[in-house]
Design an enzyme around this catalytic site. Structure first.
Site, short mmCIF file in Angstrom:
data_model
loop_
_atom_site.label_atom_id
_atom_site.label_comp_id
_atom_site.label_asym_id
_atom_site.label_seq_id
_atom_site.Cartn_x
_atom_site.Cartn_y
_atom_site.Cartn_z
N LYS A 174 0.27 12.37 0.33
CA LYS A 174 1.55 13.08 0.32
C LYS A 174 2.64 12.10 -0.07
O LYS A 174 3.03 11.25 0.72
CB LYS A 174 1.87 13.67 1.70
CG LYS A 174 3.00 14.69 1.61
CD LYS A 174 3.91 14.72 2.80
CE LYS A 174 5.14 13.88 2.65
NZ LYS A 174 6.08 14.22 1.58
N GLU A 249 3.25 0.81 7.91
CA GLU A 249 4.07 -0.28 7.37
C GLU A 249 5.50 0.24 7.26
O GLU A 249 5.75 1.23 6.57
CB GLU A 249 3.54 -0.74 6.01
CG GLU A 249 2.15 -1.39 6.10
CD GLU A 249 2.09 -2.60 7.02
OE1 GLU A 249 3.11 -3.30 7.15
OE2 GLU A 249 1.03 -2.84 7.63
N CYS A 283 11.86 -2.75 1.01
CA CYS A 283 11.61 -3.07 2.42
C CYS A 283 11.74 -4.56 2.67
O CYS A 283 12.02 -4.98 3.78
CB CYS A 283 10.24 -2.57 2.83
SG CYS A 283 8.93 -3.17 1.76
N GLU A 384 18.46 -1.59 9.65
CA GLU A 384 18.16 -1.58 8.22
C GLU A 384 19.16 -0.68 7.49
O GLU A 384 19.37 0.46 7.89
CB GLU A 384 16.74 -1.04 8.00
CG GLU A 384 16.27 -1.15 6.56
CD GLU A 384 14.86 -0.60 6.36
OE1 GLU A 384 14.56 0.49 6.86
OE2 GLU A 384 14.06 -1.30 5.70
P1 NAP Z 1 10.55 8.09 5.60
O1 NAP Z 1 11.69 9.00 5.72
O2 NAP Z 1 9.91 7.59 6.85
O3 NAP Z 1 9.46 8.87 4.73
C1 NAP Z 1 8.25 8.26 4.36
C2 NAP Z 1 7.21 9.34 4.12
O4 NAP Z 1 6.96 10.02 5.35
C3 NAP Z 1 7.65 10.41 3.13
O5 NAP Z 1 6.56 10.79 2.35
C4 NAP Z 1 8.12 11.54 4.04
O6 NAP Z 1 8.06 12.80 3.46
C5 NAP Z 1 7.10 11.42 5.15
N1 NAP Z 1 7.53 12.08 6.39
C6 NAP Z 1 8.79 12.37 6.80
N2 NAP Z 1 8.77 12.98 8.01
C7 NAP Z 1 7.47 13.09 8.35
C8 NAP Z 1 6.80 13.64 9.48
N3 NAP Z 1 7.46 14.18 10.50
N4 NAP Z 1 5.46 13.58 9.51
C9 NAP Z 1 4.76 13.01 8.50
N5 NAP Z 1 5.34 12.49 7.40
C10 NAP Z 1 6.67 12.52 7.32
O7 NAP Z 1 10.90 6.79 4.74
P2 NAP Z 1 11.60 6.72 3.30
O8 NAP Z 1 13.05 6.99 3.46
O9 NAP Z 1 10.82 7.51 2.31
O10 NAP Z 1 11.37 5.17 2.93
C11 NAP Z 1 12.23 4.15 3.31
C12 NAP Z 1 11.64 3.36 4.45
O11 NAP Z 1 10.36 2.85 4.08
C13 NAP Z 1 12.46 2.13 4.80
O12 NAP Z 1 12.52 1.99 6.20
C14 NAP Z 1 11.66 0.99 4.19
O13 NAP Z 1 11.87 -0.26 4.78
C15 NAP Z 1 10.27 1.47 4.40
N6 NAP Z 1 9.34 0.79 3.49
C16 NAP Z 1 8.44 -0.09 4.03
C17 NAP Z 1 7.57 -0.77 3.19
C18 NAP Z 1 6.54 -1.71 3.74
O14 NAP Z 1 5.59 -2.02 3.05
N7 NAP Z 1 6.70 -2.17 4.97
C19 NAP Z 1 7.62 -0.55 1.81
C20 NAP Z 1 8.55 0.34 1.31
C21 NAP Z 1 9.41 1.02 2.16
P3 NAP Z 1 9.38 13.51 2.85
O15 NAP Z 1 9.79 12.65 1.72
O16 NAP Z 1 8.91 14.84 2.43
O17 NAP Z 1 10.40 13.54 3.94
#
Ligand code: NAP
Length: 485
Positions: A174, A249, A283, A384
């Site tokens: 997804k 992650e 990230c 963040e």
């Molecule tokens: P996010 O809001 O947590 O979303 C990540 C994924 O989770 C998306 O596919 C999202 O779908 C899905 N999701 C949202 N709510 C969910 C739920 N209740 N149950 C299951 N899945 C759900 O994060 P983001 O805004 O896309 O990404 C930014 C974050 O990612 C930042 O905190 C960044 O630091 C982190 N990041 C970490 C790394 C690493 O390797 N550590 C790398 C890149 C990014 P939808 O899009 O449909 O909401």
């Protein structure tokens, strides 16, 4: 506008509800980039079912046979690099150069895992008795779920998919709703490379329905997630409750320490790339610069000069070095943090404002921003931001710099700029982070090396990337054979 569908059992199909949604270009919100199915639980169930059906025959293929498909997919991606990079820029906003690098990275990841397919196997262990063989087998888990964020819309799906598939698992992925195109393009390349139907299934839709099903469904043996701490923590509870394997992650608050002996030009260059590159939406982006007081002023002046040279705009245009925030929510969040920081006593030393003149009128553009006099307890030093906002934090000495660097509840990447090898190595030992960079940008990773955070950046049970990425996606079985009789 491109119209995409889900990819389930090798077919492009609409959401069962028939619902759709559209994504616009963050550099020009009048441009609709693509339309997607707004899938829900029933679509996730169909994808899980397809993955379950495809699992036995895919698991029965050999790693080199799977590797050949990954290598072929790598070639297909590379041949389509320019086209994919342009689409990535239009959907996510990063500059064309950044997007091109990311597509190349995805191709390289598939090439790497295609190559190591010949090394995938177990271990032979000496037995206590003669005429006995003791060995391990590395076996796939079955159906694996993957949930990915929008900020690296092709690299992150690639670095999860390649080891998952090579290990012999079938997958339901997804992608983030903000940027699903690249995952569907990956599926297309893999299908063209010969991946059998049902081995990879892509469901586009809301995290809270589709993503939640991947975490809760007992047919999904393991889930690898990259995204925010809030969602990762939530999913981890669900997975641990049913004792399923999970890899989360999450975010960072990455420091770059600048010591008094550092080459300040180098330090300013590294911080500019690591903090403002990718619009700060990495990230591993540097969001805190912890600098010895004696050079804080001189360093900040150099950083301001570099920030002034950044050209903000539509990433497709030549000469643009920083694109927009990905959406309105992130954009407003970035500007809010600039306000919050000033209210808490930080000084705005550069930028901080929206850019909306001329061509920029319909995008989520802001100036690269530098805040000075930031102290360790301010929200800007703890939370963040995920935008082009750098906090400069003056400290007395090296020991205080490390204490401040470690004074957050996350630990992803951490950089230091110094000519003192002893301090650099002491930092490498004492910093609480999954990745340490010495005289290098905090962003940017070698695909052949392990990656993952510590503290609240990760569940820290399995690493991603490098040959070790296979471990999350396999289980080890021990076989005892007695041929002495
Ligand atoms: P996010 O809001 O947590 O979303 C990540 C994924 O989770 C998306 O596919 C999202 O779908 C899905 N999701 C949202 N709510 C969910 C739920 N209740 N149950 C299951 N899945 C759900 O994060 P983001 O805004 O896309 O990404 C930014 C974050 O990612 C930042 O905190 C960044 O630091 C982190 N990041 C970490 C790394 C690493 O390797 N550590 C790398 C890149 C990014 P939808 O899009 O449909 O909401």
């Amino acid at each position: 506008m491109i119209t995409y569908q889900n990819f389930i059992a090798g077919e492009s199909i609409a959401a069962q509800s028939g619902k759709t949604f559209q994504n616009t270009n963050p550099a020009n919100t009048r441009e609709v980039v693509a339309q997607y199915p707004l899938s829900a639980r029933e679509d996730a169930l169909a994808a899980i079912d397809a993955a379950q059906k495809a699992a036995p025959s895919w698991a029965a293929t050999t790693p080199p046979a799977r590797g050949r498909i990954l290598s072929k997919a790598s070639q297909i991606l590379e041949s389509r690099k320019a086209e994919l990079a342009e689409l990535l820029t239009r959907e996510e906003g990063k500059t064309l150069a950044e997007a091109t690098g990311e597509v190349q990275r995805a191709a390289d990841i598939f090439r790497f895992f295609g190559g190591i397919s010949y090394t995938l196997g177990g271990q032979t262990i000496p037995h206590d008795l003669p005429g006995n063989l003791l060995f391990t087998r590395r076996e796939p888990l079955g159906v694996v779920g993957l949930i990915t964020p929008w900020n690296f819309p092709i690299a992150i799906p690639a670095w999860k998919l390649a080891p998952a598939l090579l290990a012999g698992n079938t997958v339901v992925i997804k992608p983030a709703s903000q940027a699903p195109a690249m995952t569907l393009e990956l599926a297309k390349a893999l299908a063209e490379a010969g991946l059998p139907k049902g081995v990879l299934n892509v469901v586009v839709g809301e995290g809270r329905t589709v993503g939640a099903e991947l975490a809760a469904n007992p047919a999904v043996a393991a889930l690898s997630f990259t995204g925010s701490y809030k969602i990762g923590h939530q999913l981890h509870q669900v997975l641990s409750h049913r004792m399923a394997r999970s890899q989360m992650e999450m975010g960072g608050k990455n420091p770059t320490i600048v010591l008094a002996d550092a080459d300040l030009d180098l330090a300013a260059r590294l911080v500019t790339v690591a903090g403002f590159g990718l619009t700060g939406q990495a990230c591993t982006a540097t969001s805190r610069v912890i600098v010895e007081k004696s050079v804080a002023e001189a360093f900040t002046q150099k950083l301001i000069e570099k920030a002034k040279a950044i050209v903000v705009g539509n990433g497709l245009k030549q000469g643009i070095t920083m694109g927009p925030a990905v959406n309105e929510q992130e954009f407003k969040g970035n500007l809010d943090y600039v306000d919050i920081a000033q209210k808490e006593g930080a000084t705005l030393v550069h930028g901080g404002k929206q850019l909306a003149e001329g061509d920029l009128a319909h995008g989520y553009f802001m100036e690269p921003t530098i805040l000075g006099n930031v102290t360790a307890t301010m929200r800007i030093a703890q939370e963040e931001v995920f935008g082009p906002v750098i906090a400069v934090m003056p400290v007395e000495n090296f020991d205080e710099a490390i204490a401040v660097a470690n004074g957050v509840d996350v630990g992803l990447s951490a950089s230091i700029v110094t000519r003192d090898i002893k301090k650099a190595m002491t930092y490498a030992e004492r910093i609480q982070a999954g990745v340490v960079k010495i005289n290098q940008i905090s962003t940017g990773l070698a695909l052949q090396a392990p990656f993952g955070g510590v503290k609240k950046s990760s569940t820290d049970s399995f690493k991603e990337q490098g040959p070790g990425a296979i471990e999350f996606y396999t289980k080890v079985k021990t076989v005892y054979l007695d041929y002495s009789a």
